[in-house]
Design an enzyme around this catalytic site. Structure first.
Site, PDB file in Angstrom:
ATOM      1  N   SER A 257       0.814  -1.204  -0.032  1.00  0.00           N
ATOM      2  CA  SER A 257       0.081  -0.094   0.010  1.00  0.00           C
ATOM      3  C   SER A 257       0.808   1.334  -0.073  1.00  0.00           C
ATOM      4  O   SER A 257       2.108   1.201   0.006  1.00  0.00           O
ATOM      5  CB  SER A 257      -0.792   0.004   1.448  1.00  0.00           C
ATOM      6  OG  SER A 257       0.006   0.034   2.540  1.00  0.00           O
ATOM      7  N   LYS A 258       0.100   2.393  -0.055  1.00  0.00           N
ATOM      8  CA  LYS A 258       1.021   3.424  -0.124  1.00  0.00           C
ATOM      9  C   LYS A 258       1.796   3.804   1.171  1.00  0.00           C
ATOM     10  O   LYS A 258       2.612   4.517   1.037  1.00  0.00           O
ATOM     11  CB  LYS A 258      -0.014   4.646  -0.414  1.00  0.00           C
ATOM     12  CG  LYS A 258      -0.574   4.712  -1.858  1.00  0.00           C
ATOM     13  CD  LYS A 258      -1.259   5.965  -2.130  1.00  0.00           C
ATOM     14  CE  LYS A 258      -2.234   5.768  -3.269  1.00  0.00           C
ATOM     15  NZ  LYS A 258      -3.695   5.746  -2.964  1.00  0.00           N
TER      16      LYS A 258
END
Ligand code: GLU
Length: 476
Positions: A257-258
């Site tokens: 994920s970011k």
């Protein structure tokens, strides 16, 4: 060819944003399989979800893939024998095939309102049941259907899912997979705006485009039984499926994920990762050569790639490993190649500065964007605290003396600086480590820098002297 068929693979992203790094990995495997067996690799744009469409993203998808040095044999921009390769340009084709399913009784009109569906979902949720369509419209009479159609009542078209059946297929990575049809929803195939859903369009296209192998992320695994029903209803041969593992965050926790940096393929290039390093890193995130070879050019990968060595276990996106690959590929570059790359990532540097910086920095950076941080002091006066100059416990008076004397020396001679400064240290009986801490901070504004004396020619005499003056003024 595999099993007497020309191998055809495809990547089918949606224009809903940037190319995801996981999609680039899928694409790489698609590409390798097609090239290994002299087949074709196809780019197809799956743009049926108009709500999530982001303007211009289709162009960005294509450009990002090209920037990674990859290409397709058929696609929206170059066409091909099975085009168009954009789903919204194929609506007539889907219309024809949905009619066939309706006629055969494998699909049905659903006139339920959104309100009814929402209520149904809420009730199922409160009863802790899986949300799914209750087949309210499955057995409408022909007459009722016609009446609704004549009255222009909005409708969707749904897939008929048989009850109490087991659907089995052989995934190339995961082996035999079974689904009970009672767990499968009557999937909407055509939405109320007349546009197909991904599920319907993808199956029609994969068949018409003669796709032999479908690589996709494991998030699509539960969709596969719906797709298999469609193949069965049409009497079509199914392609082989390989559902690739997700990529995990570097800490091994959760889907990438970011949280741990960007997940966009383009961002890595912007950060100064080389395409060949990225590709090499991605090759091994879900596949292994069966030996301990680590470095692969694209051609070598194509030769070595095999379906047998795809992994079942989700890999972590280990950035340290990526840095290692990038460092390796950077050091393979000639100075001439590096000069082009350095210019791109240090646009404010002159050609002469770049020439000086290449040998100093090429061993010290892991990615090209490090150049900006490493050379900041060349282009601006980096602010720092006076205490940093005296970090090694240097007496302020001594620090000033060191700086004054270096200044005089540098004013006189701006060559042989290493030797001259070392002589100065010796003459004055200074501690070498102490001197260089003061001098380094004065020039660079930081204690962690590339070899400072080597960088002085890139800074120039005048700026060097000015930085020393600023440091002296700080201490005074
Ligand atoms: N359009 C889907 C996506 O965006 C493709 C899934 C597939 O490859 O079947 O991921």
């Amino acid at each position: 060819m595999i099993d007497n068929k020309i191998v055809r693979t495809r990547i089918a992203p949606s224009p809903t944003g940037e190319l995801h790094i996981g999609t680039l990995r899928t694409l790489l495997y698609d590409y390798a399989l097609a090239k290994k067996y002299n087949g074709q690799f196809i780019f197809r744009l799956e743009d049926t979800d108009q709500k999530r469409y982001i303007q211009g993203s289709e162009i960005r998808l294509l450009e990002t893939i090209k920037d990674y040095g990859l290409s397709w044999d058929e696609g929206p921009d170059i066409g091909g024998p099975y085009g168009p390769y954009v789903q919204t340009e194929r609506l007539e084709i889907y219309n024809k095939y949905i009619k066939e399913l309706l006629d055969k009784g494998f699909a049905y009109y659903c006139f339920c309102t959104q309100e009814r569906l929402d209520n149904l979902r809420a009730t199922q949720k409160s009863q802790k049941l899986l949300p799914r369509y209750d087949q309210h419209c499955l057995n409408l009479s022909k007459k009722d259907i016609q009446k609704n159609l004549d009255n222009k009542i909005p409708y969707t078209i749904r897939l008929v899912v048989p009850k109490n059946e087991t659907i089995v297929f052989e995934d190339l990575i995961r082996g035999k997979i079974k689904f009970n049809t009672n767990e499968i929803d009557d999937q909407v195939l055509i939405k109320s705006n007349g546009i197909p859903t991904y599920h319907f369009a993808a199956v029609i296209d994969d068949h018409l485009m003669k796709i032999t192998h479908v690589f996709r992320g494991e998030e699509w695994l539960t969709s596969t039984p719906k797709h298999l029903l469609l193949y069965r209803y049409f009497g079509w041969e199914t392609p082989q499926f390989a559902h690739l593992t997700v990529l995990l965050n570097p800490d091994g926790k959760g889907k990438m994920s970011k949280r741990s940096g960007s997940t966009h393929a383009r961002t890595f290039l912007e950060e100064g990762y080389l395409p060949e390093a990225m590709l090499n890193f991605l090759m091994l995130l879900g596949w292994n050569p069966g030996n301990n070879q680590e470095f692969f050019t694209l051609d070598e990968f194509i030769k070595a790639f095999s379906l047998e060595h795809l992994h079942k276990k989700a890999p972590t996106f280990d950035r340290k490993k990526l840095d290692y690959f990038n460092g390796y590929y950077l050091r393979q570059k000639s100075d001439q190649e590096l000069s082009v790359l350095f210019k791109k990532f240090l646009p404010q540097a002159s050609d002469d500065q770049i020439k000086i910086l290449i040998p100093i920095l090429k061993e010290r950076i892991t990615k090209l964007s490090d150049l900006q941080t490493q050379t900041k002091f060349l282009f601006e006066d980096v602010d720092y605290q006076k205490d940093l100059l005296l970090k090694k416990g240097t007496d302020p008076k001594l620090a000033i003396e060191m700086l004054q004397k270096s200044k005089e020396l540098i004013k006189k001679y701006f060559s042989n600086l290493s030797e001259n400064l070392l002589n100065l240290i010796k003459e004055n009986n200074w501690n070498t480590g102490e001197f260089f801490m003061v001098f380094r901070v004065a020039i660079c504004g930081s204690e962690f820098t590339p070899p400072v004396v080597d960088c002085l020619p890139a800074l120039g005499q005048e700026k060097t002297l000015r930085k020393i003056d600023i440091a002296i003024a700080k201490i005074n």
